[in-house]
Design an enzyme around this catalytic site. Sequence first.
Site, PDB file in Angstrom:
ATOM      1  N   ASP A 285       8.726  -2.774  -2.636  1.00 30.74           N
ATOM      2  CA  ASP A 285       8.141  -4.107  -2.259  1.00 30.74           C
ATOM      3  C   ASP A 285       7.583  -4.681  -3.356  1.00 30.74           C
ATOM      4  O   ASP A 285       7.027  -5.718  -3.514  1.00 30.74           O
ATOM      5  CB  ASP A 285       7.137  -4.004  -1.303  1.00 30.74           C
ATOM      6  CG  ASP A 285       8.280  -3.802   0.092  1.00 30.74           C
ATOM      7  OD1 ASP A 285       9.357  -4.007   0.310  1.00 30.74           O
ATOM      8  OD2 ASP A 285       7.604  -3.510   1.075  1.00 30.74           O
TER       9      ASP A 285
ATOM     10  N   LYS B 233       3.484  -9.880   3.060  1.00 30.14           N
ATOM     11  CA  LYS B 233       4.954 -10.643   3.369  1.00 30.14           C
ATOM     12  C   LYS B 233       5.313 -10.253   4.729  1.00 30.14           C
ATOM     13  O   LYS B 233       4.975  -9.212   5.230  1.00 30.14           O
ATOM     14  CB  LYS B 233       6.237  -9.937   2.327  1.00 30.14           C
ATOM     15  CG  LYS B 233       6.418  -8.562   2.251  1.00 30.14           C
ATOM     16  CD  LYS B 233       7.155  -7.750   3.350  1.00 30.14           C
ATOM     17  CE  LYS B 233       7.286  -6.341   3.536  1.00 30.14           C
ATOM     18  NZ  LYS B 233       7.490  -5.658   4.782  1.00 30.14           N
TER      19      LYS B 233
HETATM   20  P1  ATP Z   1       5.236  -1.627   3.399  1.00 29.87           P
HETATM   21  O1  ATP Z   1       5.286  -2.764   4.361  1.00 29.87           O
HETATM   22  O2  ATP Z   1       5.087  -1.816   1.875  1.00 29.87           O
HETATM   23  O3  ATP Z   1       5.792  -0.409   3.757  1.00 29.87           O
HETATM   24  P2  ATP Z   1       2.497  -1.326   4.667  1.00 29.87           P
HETATM   25  O4  ATP Z   1       2.046  -2.580   4.787  1.00 29.87           O
HETATM   26  O5  ATP Z   1       3.235  -0.716   5.806  1.00 29.87           O
HETATM   27  O6  ATP Z   1       3.610  -1.266   3.397  1.00 29.87           O
HETATM   28  P3  ATP Z   1       0.323  -0.559   3.473  1.00 29.87           P
HETATM   29  O7  ATP Z   1      -0.983  -1.487   3.933  1.00 29.87           O
HETATM   30  O8  ATP Z   1       0.930  -0.888   1.982  1.00 29.87           O
HETATM   31  O9  ATP Z   1       1.624  -0.542   4.427  1.00 29.87           O
HETATM   32  O10 ATP Z   1      -0.341   0.956   3.196  1.00 29.87           O
HETATM   33  C1  ATP Z   1       0.560   1.981   3.460  1.00 29.87           C
HETATM   34  C2  ATP Z   1      -0.554   3.211   3.333  1.00 29.87           C
HETATM   35  O11 ATP Z   1      -0.505   3.087   1.708  1.00 29.87           O
HETATM   36  C3  ATP Z   1      -1.683   3.248   3.785  1.00 29.87           C
HETATM   37  O12 ATP Z   1      -1.797   4.265   4.838  1.00 29.87           O
HETATM   38  C4  ATP Z   1      -2.527   3.737   2.761  1.00 29.87           C
HETATM   39  O13 ATP Z   1      -3.100   4.978   2.980  1.00 29.87           O
HETATM   40  C5  ATP Z   1      -1.938   3.717   1.325  1.00 29.87           C
HETATM   41  N1  ATP Z   1      -2.444   2.597   0.264  1.00 29.87           N
HETATM   42  C6  ATP Z   1      -2.588   2.916  -0.838  1.00 29.87           C
HETATM   43  N2  ATP Z   1      -2.950   1.934  -1.583  1.00 29.87           N
HETATM   44  C7  ATP Z   1      -3.316   0.907  -0.525  1.00 29.87           C
HETATM   45  C8  ATP Z   1      -3.824  -0.174  -0.995  1.00 29.87           C
HETATM   46  N3  ATP Z   1      -4.258  -0.630  -2.160  1.00 29.87           N
HETATM   47  N4  ATP Z   1      -3.989  -0.986   0.279  1.00 29.87           N
HETATM   48  C9  ATP Z   1      -3.759  -0.305   1.481  1.00 29.87           C
HETATM   49  N5  ATP Z   1      -3.073   0.750   1.371  1.00 29.87           N
HETATM   50  C10 ATP Z   1      -3.114   1.528   0.458  1.00 29.87           C
END
Ligand code: ATP
Length: 323
Positions: free
Chosen positions: A141, A11
């Site tokens: 989210d 997203k």
């Molecule tokens: P959001 O926008 O929901 O805050 P994000 O895109 O910034 O999320 P994610 O890619 O979801 O961040 O990853 C955040 C942290 O979550 C990563 O640093 C990782 O250690 C952990 N994590 C746990 N599960 C997952 C997964 N399935 N995929 C990616 N990261 C994950």
Amino acid sequence: MQSYSLIAPAKINLYLEILGARPDGYHELAMILQSVGLADTIDLRLNGTDKFRLHCDHPQVPLGETNLASRAAKLMAEQFRDVFANYGGADITIHKRIPVAAGLAGGSANAAAVLVGLDLMWELGLTQSELQELGARLGSDVPFCIAGGTALATGRGEELDPLPPLSHLWAVLAKYRSLEVSTAWAYRTFREQFGSTYVSDPESLEDRRQRVHSGGMVGAVVRRDKAKIGQLLHNDLERSVLPAHPQVSQLRQALQLPGVLGVMMSGSGPTVFALTESEAQALQVREQVKAAISDPDLDLWVTEVSSTGIQLASPHPHPPEKP
Ligand code: ATP
């Protein structure tokens, strides 16, 4: 069926306003969330054991209990103990395309896919709102990632009002591969810097929520006025993230090219995106940015907005493995 393959889209935030503090310690938010075509694929396959086993070859994705996909599976097993005992565990394979810790909800999308996939595999027949209620326990989210499309999200981000889906709108996503921003850090820093402007009493919060509901961005989305959407892109977290990461500010600047409707950071960053009205324009923007910033650490994607959340990739079971 023995196995399912699911598409889990990322997203972007067309709008993110921090309204104030909540008694539970989270922030009260008003966001407009938009699914995009960039997606992970999650494969689920019954494994004949009493365990879930996670596979992912992306170095930044944790394989232990902190992985959101594992947490989703654990939650389902706890909620539906008898069904879990009947079907047994499953192998969960994440094919990671969404950059990690990027503000694109990659982990939440993976959790959403596991909830939807296990509901199908275990023939539970849960409604979308039941799945979203479970998803909200895993992360703010996750409910949006289940439904996808375009939505106004309030509360911690888990209270959703669907908006008419957008289409024919492209995003150029740009991120330095080695740069990660923790969502917790971004909100904590924002609170330290701007916490004095927060509202917390229920009436003022409701008033500010209503202002977003009836505000310009929701109107622009409802009218599908893409020029206005581009002008009204907004993200409060830019105020805390950009000063700490000047190269993200420079990247944001570099995306401000002719034909671009607007540029903004997504979620807690550090991904920034530029919106365009055609794929050709988006591809041109990508090439121009690549030429202007010739850094091998810079990743760029061109992706169309999408009106769907978690989808089945292959409705048919994989052929049985040969003995
Ligand atoms: P959001 O926008 O929901 O805050 P994000 O895109 O910034 O999320 P994610 O890619 O979801 O961040 O990853 C955040 C942290 O979550 C990563 O640093 C990782 O250690 C952990 N994590 C746990 N599960 C997952 C997964 N399935 N995929 C990616 N990261 C994950």
